[in-house]
Design a protein around this motif. Structure first.
Motif, PDB file in Angstrom:
ATOM      1  N   LYS A   1     -10.270  -5.060  -4.911  1.00  0.00           N
ATOM      2  CA  LYS A   1     -10.305  -3.797  -4.188  1.00  0.00           C
ATOM      3  C   LYS A   1      -9.935  -2.604  -5.064  1.00  0.00           C
ATOM      4  N   HIS A   2      -9.351  -2.880  -6.229  1.00  0.00           N
ATOM      5  CA  HIS A   2      -8.879  -1.800  -7.087  1.00  0.00           C
ATOM      6  C   HIS A   2      -9.662  -1.682  -8.397  1.00  0.00           C
TER       7      HIS A   2
ATOM      8  N   ASP B   1      -5.692   3.149  -9.703  1.00  0.00           N
ATOM      9  CA  ASP B   1      -6.180   1.771  -9.616  1.00  0.00           C
ATOM     10  C   ASP B   1      -5.964   1.017 -10.921  1.00  0.00           C
TER      11      ASP B   1
ATOM     12  N   ASP C   1       0.827  -1.215   0.000  1.00  0.00           N
ATOM     13  CA  ASP C   1       0.000   0.000   0.000  1.00  0.00           C
ATOM     14  C   ASP C   1       0.856   1.259   0.000  1.00  0.00           C
TER      15      ASP C   1
ATOM     16  N   ILE D   1      -2.486  -0.428 -11.035  1.00  0.00           N
ATOM     17  CA  ILE D   1      -2.377  -1.557 -10.104  1.00  0.00           C
ATOM     18  C   ILE D   1      -3.059  -2.787 -10.693  1.00  0.00           C
TER      19      ILE D   1
END
Length: 113
Positions: free
Chosen positions: A111-112, A16, A8, A19
């Protein structure tokens, strides 16, 4: 296991989308690399063990997965040194951890998105 705090912190300023691209590249290559390593160990093809594990070790490093990096490094050195002592049990542990890491990375991706 991903070292989440480090991950993180390092990727904090990344969009995002970037990632997800990093994760997707890992996931796209994962199965083929694992299968290559599995076959190389079965065939005792030490050169392939060394090279294929080295590539995957770098990918694990991108997620700060220190335990998996260490296992990959040990397996890589077995290949480099043509050493098959305990290589089957090492492969089993490597595969178990690698598959667990893959699942963690899939969850991280969610989550991204």
């Amino acid at each position: 296991m991903i070292h989440k705090e480090t991950f993180d912190s390092v990727y904090e300023g990344f969009d995002d989308e970037i990632i997800v691209d990093i994760i997707d590249t890992f996931l796209d290559e994962f199965e083929e690399r694992i299968e290559t390593i599995r076959k190389a160990v079965a065939d005792r093809d030490f050169d392939v063990i060394h090279k294929a594990t080295h590539k995957l070790k770098g990918s694990f490093g991108a997620f700060y997965a220190t335990e998996e990096v260490e296992l990959a490094n040990t397996l890589m050195n077995k290949g480099k040194n043509n050493d098959d002592s305990e290589i089957d049990s090492l492969l089993e542990e490597f595969l178990k951890n690698s598959l667990a890491l893959k699942q963690e990375i899939i969850e991280l991706r969610a989550k991204h998105v």
